[in-house]
Design an enzyme around this catalytic site. Sequence first.
Site, short mmCIF file in Angstrom:
data_model
loop_
_atom_site.label_atom_id
_atom_site.label_comp_id
_atom_site.label_asym_id
_atom_site.label_seq_id
_atom_site.Cartn_x
_atom_site.Cartn_y
_atom_site.Cartn_z
N SER A 27 0.84 -1.21 0.00
CA SER A 27 0.00 0.00 0.00
C SER A 27 0.87 1.25 0.00
CB SER A 27 -0.97 -0.04 1.19
OG SER A 27 -1.89 1.02 1.14
N HIS B 47 -8.19 1.58 -1.05
CA HIS B 47 -8.08 0.62 -2.15
C HIS B 47 -9.43 0.09 -2.61
CE1 HIS B 47 -3.80 0.88 -1.70
NE2 HIS B 47 -3.91 0.59 -0.43
#
Length: 304
Positions: free
Chosen positions: A89, A192
């Site tokens: 991430s 996300h």
Amino acid sequence: MIVVVAPGQGSQTPGFLEPWIADPAHRERLERYSEAAGIDLVAHGTASDADTIRDTAVAQPLIVAASLLSAAALLEGRRDRVGAVAGHSVGEFAAAAIAGVLSDDDALRLVRERGLAMAEAAAAVPTGMSAVLGGDEDALAARLAELGLSPANMNGGGQTVVAGELPALAALAAEPVAGSRVIPLQVAGAFHTHYMSPAVERLRSAVAGVATHDPSIRLYTNRDGSVVTAGATAVDLLVGQVSSPVRWDLCMQSFADDGVTGIIELLPAGALVGLAKRGLKGVPTVAVKTPDDLAAAIDLLENA
């Protein structure tokens, strides 16, 4: 092949940088990073409480700065020993800087913008994320569809992070899939997922004109675990990943396929080493949490 990995949001804890800034050189570097990010990383890494550093706009630059700080200490004179880098991430920004795609300063400036953009997107609707451990994948997919939740991080090792609106996450925790456990995460948004679409456009504007270079170290992407060879492509992937699922499971599969012999997780370490122990059994790992962990990491880097 030694893979150096950088963790994502949720890995931060109050005071975790305290043992690092006892060294004047580390403190000076962190102060420089603070100037680049436009935020007091020294204070947030030492004195700020859990709620303060949970704020997306604080957490993201803090985590990336911490990874870069520990990377500088680990890799000085040893970059040629690193076989590959990857980040989870927001950790992808640290990985991109280590691979030479971005300068440290540009990575931190962009991460600060990313954090602000994602915090703004998250404020529109109360959302969050939870880790689901175990359970049947098909049953979980059906339950998520029923509740309007999305798989955000496919982490491997039997862990999937799901995201969406808070009442739906609460319903999943109250009635989980058989054989699974649901753990709410210390993040303030459905990262996300499609909830982050507004942040993608803001970040895309921020990267315009930023200098990029092709990776000098093998660099894996969260998009699908593949190797990225062009700097411009790497940055484009960083932008799009804000609203796309993290495929850490595919990254770990690529590590295995490419002959990984050891994994070193940068500060604030722990989560990715834990996944590696389940998904890459038998591969030696080191989690760099304090300066005292650097010796073991250097030994693995130089001798594995």
